[in-house]
Write a protein that holds these residues in place. Sequence first.
Motif, PDB file in Angstrom:
ATOM      1  N   UNK A 135       0.840  -1.205   0.000  1.00 58.88           N
ATOM      2  CA  UNK A 135       0.000   0.000   0.000  1.00 58.88           C
ATOM      3  C   UNK A 135       0.874   1.254   0.000  1.00 58.88           C
ATOM      4  N   UNK A 136       1.946   1.238   0.776  1.00 56.79           N
ATOM      5  CA  UNK A 136       2.860   2.383   0.816  1.00 56.79           C
ATOM      6  C   UNK A 136       3.501   2.607  -0.548  1.00 56.79           C
ATOM      7  N   UNK A 137       3.820   1.521  -1.254  1.00 51.89           N
ATOM      8  CA  UNK A 137       4.400   1.643  -2.585  1.00 51.89           C
ATOM      9  C   UNK A 137       3.437   2.258  -3.587  1.00 51.89           C
ATOM     10  N   UNK A 138       2.180   1.829  -3.550  1.00 54.87           N
ATOM     11  CA  UNK A 138       1.166   2.377  -4.462  1.00 54.87           C
ATOM     12  C   UNK A 138       0.974   3.866  -4.219  1.00 54.87           C
ATOM     13  N   UNK A 139       0.836   4.263  -2.950  1.00 58.29           N
ATOM     14  CA  UNK A 139       0.643   5.678  -2.618  1.00 58.29           C
ATOM     15  C   UNK A 139       1.865   6.506  -3.015  1.00 58.29           C
ATOM     16  N   UNK A 140       3.044   5.948  -2.852  1.00 59.87           N
ATOM     17  CA  UNK A 140       4.264   6.654  -3.253  1.00 59.87           C
ATOM     18  C   UNK A 140       4.301   6.853  -4.766  1.00 59.87           C
ATOM     19  N   UNK A 141       3.844   5.842  -5.507  1.00 54.84           N
ATOM     20  CA  UNK A 141       3.814   5.950  -6.963  1.00 54.84           C
ATOM     21  C   UNK A 141       2.881   7.042  -7.442  1.00 54.84           C
ATOM     22  N   UNK A 142       1.687   7.116  -6.855  1.00 55.93           N
ATOM     23  CA  UNK A 142       0.713   8.132  -7.251  1.00 55.93           C
ATOM     24  C   UNK A 142       1.219   9.530  -6.905  1.00 55.93           C
ATOM     25  N   UNK A 143       1.738   9.703  -5.707  1.00 61.22           N
ATOM     26  CA  UNK A 143       2.210  11.022  -5.264  1.00 61.22           C
ATOM     27  C   UNK A 143       3.363  11.511  -6.134  1.00 61.22           C
ATOM     28  N   UNK A 144       4.331  10.647  -6.412  1.00 65.65           N
ATOM     29  CA  UNK A 144       5.466  11.062  -7.240  1.00 65.65           C
ATOM     30  C   UNK A 144       5.053  11.292  -8.690  1.00 65.65           C
ATOM     31  N   UNK A 145       4.060  10.545  -9.184  1.00 65.53           N
ATOM     32  CA  UNK A 145       3.567  10.751 -10.553  1.00 65.53           C
ATOM     33  C   UNK A 145       2.917  12.118 -10.696  1.00 65.53           C
ATOM     34  N   UNK A 146       2.080  12.490  -9.742  1.00 62.58           N
ATOM     35  CA  UNK A 146       1.400  13.786  -9.785  1.00 62.58           C
ATOM     36  C   UNK A 146       2.410  14.923  -9.660  1.00 62.58           C
TER      37      UNK A 146
END
Length: 328
Positions: free
Chosen positions: A234-245
Amino acid sequence: MSSQTSSPSSTPRQIVWADLDKSKYYFWGCTVFLGIRLCVYPTNLIKTRLQVQRGTSVYRGSFDAFIKVFKSEGILGFYRGFPIFALGVLFGQVYITTYEYAKHRCNHLNVVMQGLLPGAVASIAGQTLSVPADVITQRLQILGMVRQKDNMTSSKYGAPVTAKPPDQSLLGICRKIMVKDGLSGFYRGYLVSLMSNVPTSGIWWATYNCLLSHSGRYVASDSQGHHKMPVQAVSGVMSGVISAVATNPLDIIRTRIQVGGSRSVVYVTRKLWAEDGMGLFVKGLSARALSMSTSSFLIILGYETVKRLSLRQGASSGGGASSAVQYN
């Protein structure tokens, strides 16, 4: 005394470089991450095509792009340029080795800097090797898009599509790059690639470390004293979205420069602004967020699994306090 010594062991910790059997790690790392790249490549291809097109000349969005690629190119169309992309498995080992070593050296810093600095340094090392492969891969990825556009134009005017241009192959693309720009052509957009991927990598790892740090206060460790896999995923998914935005406009500029045209960041930025205005910030964002969240989920599951498979004997239970990541 007993209560003081048992408290730290209940706090989840990350598996660090010193805990790993390196021969096992590199074997499992290459095997697992090749499979992961196979899974995430289609969304990466769609993201590239959406970012390169002007307006909505070929695709109206991510879903429309998936449908059109499938109809016109079939399943294999989603893997155009994949063999070159697969070389990233080797570059990825350089990236993660650099990250783990730099993280070990930054262990005295706070949780944000433990991710931000090593992530940035690792990205520089990885990009130096991977940019030539990226340039070639992106050229291959958009070939099907060019053909679709030609088909749309020819059908509009009733003209059949004839022979394939001679340079639409791996060797043809490499030859074209060499003739036009020489060896420097394979590093087209290298600096802008650093401008995009260094902050993306740094933000990703900083976010990941922060999320694990906070989750460790509420979620107990697993039987070996490490963070539980679902928490890491879950932490990886949230990190991916935040860095993408956070870095999407930089990624668009990088892609435009690498696939051709001007090498000037200022010129490309002005051109993109003229074409899309504020849409520049969200152009291809859904595909990129999907790509990065999916890849982050798979990469973290793969990476943490590889680390668990590669633990040295005694590393899972012993040396916990000394080798644990210290969250300040």
